[in-house]
Design a protein around this motif. Structure first.
Motif, PDB file in Angstrom:
ATOM      1  N   PHE A  78       0.807  -1.218   0.000  1.00 31.35           N
ATOM      2  CA  PHE A  78       0.000   0.000   0.000  1.00 31.35           C
ATOM      3  C   PHE A  78       0.844   1.274   0.000  1.00 31.35           C
ATOM      4  O   PHE A  78       0.314   2.363   0.184  1.00 31.35           O
ATOM      5  CB  PHE A  78      -0.944   0.014   1.206  1.00 31.35           C
ATOM      6  N   ASP A  84       0.092   0.832  -6.192  1.00 33.49           N
ATOM      7  CA  ASP A  84       0.681   1.841  -5.321  1.00 33.49           C
ATOM      8  C   ASP A  84       2.046   1.436  -4.783  1.00 33.49           C
ATOM      9  O   ASP A  84       2.801   2.281  -4.290  1.00 33.49           O
ATOM     10  CB  ASP A  84      -0.247   2.133  -4.137  1.00 33.49           C
ATOM     11  N   ASN A 123      -7.360  -8.303   3.279  1.00 32.96           N
ATOM     12  CA  ASN A 123      -7.914  -7.020   2.859  1.00 32.96           C
ATOM     13  C   ASN A 123      -9.197  -6.697   3.621  1.00 32.96           C
ATOM     14  O   ASN A 123      -9.520  -5.530   3.858  1.00 32.96           O
ATOM     15  CB  ASN A 123      -8.169  -7.020   1.355  1.00 32.96           C
ATOM     16  N   LYS A 154      -6.705   0.829   9.210  1.00 30.89           N
ATOM     17  CA  LYS A 154      -5.662   1.488   8.421  1.00 30.89           C
ATOM     18  C   LYS A 154      -5.047   2.637   9.206  1.00 30.89           C
ATOM     19  O   LYS A 154      -3.832   2.840   9.177  1.00 30.89           O
ATOM     20  CB  LYS A 154      -6.250   1.985   7.096  1.00 30.89           C
TER      21      LYS A 154
END
Length: 365
Positions: free
Chosen positions: A208, A284, A348, A356
């Motif tokens: 990420f 990313d 996920n 997060k």
């Protein structure tokens, strides 16, 4: 035939143990008791729930009447006690849960076991308690690894709570004659590990494009144990271990945290830069842009009470019970990395907005 109660069986090590045992001993019965707190995930056991020899119970080890009911209803003769609060950072910021679950919860299980087994005259039983090398404190760079004779010197609320639970388990053997064994293991890694721990957190942050904050110089050393090597050790102890004994389970794989992070960066760079499909899945990540993820590493202030080195001497387990780990760190980390790439849906789902935020604010160590 064994009838097992596995506490904390929806967690990382517990779930792996369930699959290990069902595959190796298909005639045995397993009941999992798990409170499904933040690190317990019932989806870890989806495949196990297809097995008629398996049953899941949502409940807490602090509920002694429930534990007693399960021991009687399922004719349990073996308890494998994984359930615990286990993250050092969380114990520093909120130690109460660790005292309650790890100490009071373990004592509740011991009381139930004594009542249903010993007080009823049942001798064919085993209470196996999963502990940690952190109860021994820290080692200097040239110190010999921890043995079962090493004095306890816990340095965090987590380690202190596990040390206390170890003493309770030993006391129930010495005082009442409960058939107990204890295993103190080194750092585990592998499938289903919750993403607050070092290895999965590094993997996910790289994918990420999140920072990899490293405590201090990152040279804290740990002995890393692939989770199914841990399970092999527990299996041997349950089957052949001497009641009242403690056994150390180690991987003979000492690595500094910074070296692990660098290795994972290299492996992910290798995978994503050489696989356009993976790079497209994780656009990313620096590795998807042909940039080594090491650019994400940041050194930050060390945490309080951070033990410098752990290392396990598993000589007793090797010599007396014929134990040997099957994985080196190099082979185990590749298996782990492949599992995380193949099971993106699993991890996920854990990454909601609040989690997060938690990842971004916490450090690796």
């Amino acid at each position: 035939m064994k009838h097992l109660l596995v506490t904390g069986g929806a967690g990382f090590i517990g779930a792996n143990f369930v699959y290990y045992w069902l595959n190796k001993y298909p005639e045995d019965h397993i009941v999992v008791l798990d409170a499904l707190t933040y690190a317990g995930n019932r989806t870890n056991l989806l495949e196990a729930e297809k097995n008629p020899k398996f049953e899941f119970v949502h409940g807490n080890i602090l509920d002694q009447p429930l534990v007693e009911t399960l021991l009687k209803k399922h004719n349990i003769n073996t308890i494998v006690h994984f359930a615990a609060e286990s993250h050092v950072d969380r114990s520093i910021h909120g130690p109460d849960e660790f005292i309650n679950t790890n100490i009071v919860g373990t004592h509740t299980l011991l009381k139930a076991s004594k009542k249903i087994w010993l007080d009823q005259g049942r001798t064919d039983h085993r209470f196996h308690h999963i502990s940690t090398d952190e109860v021994y404190g820290t080692l200097g760079p040239n110190d010999l690894p921890f043995t079962e004779k090493t004095a306890y010197a816990p340095n965090s609320p987590y380690a202190a709570s596990k040390a206390a639970s170890d003493h309770l388990v030993r006391a129930y053997h010495e005082t009442y004659g409960l058939n107990t064994t204890i295993s103190n293991c080194s750092n585990n890694y592998g499938p289903f590990q919750f993403p607050e721990k070092l290895i999965p957190l590094v993997i996910i942050n790289i994918l990420f494009n999140k920072p990899l904050p490293i405590y201090g110089d990152g040279k804290q050393i740990r002995d890393w144990l692939y989770v199914d090597d841990h399970n092999r050790g527990v299996d041997l102890i349950i089957k052949k271990g001497t009641p009242g004994q403690t056994y150390n389970i180690g991987g003979s794989n000492e690595w500094a945290n910074i070296d692990i992070v660098n290795l994972i960066c290299e492996l992910i760079f290798e995978k994503l830069s050489g696989d356009p499909g993976l790079a497209e899945r994780f656009p990313d990540s620096p590795a998807s842009k042909n940039i080594n993820p090491k650019v994400l590493i940041e050194h930050v202030k060390d945490r309080a009470g951070h033990d410098r080195r752990y290392a396990i001497d598993a000589g007793q387990l090797i010599k007396k019970l014929d134990y040997s780990p099957a994985e080196s760190f190099e082979t185990g980390i590749r298996k782990t990395l492949n599992w995380f790439f193949e099971n993106e849906m699993w991890w996920n789902r854990l990454l909601d907005d609040s989690y997060k935020c938690w990842i971004e604010k916490n450090y690796i160590g």
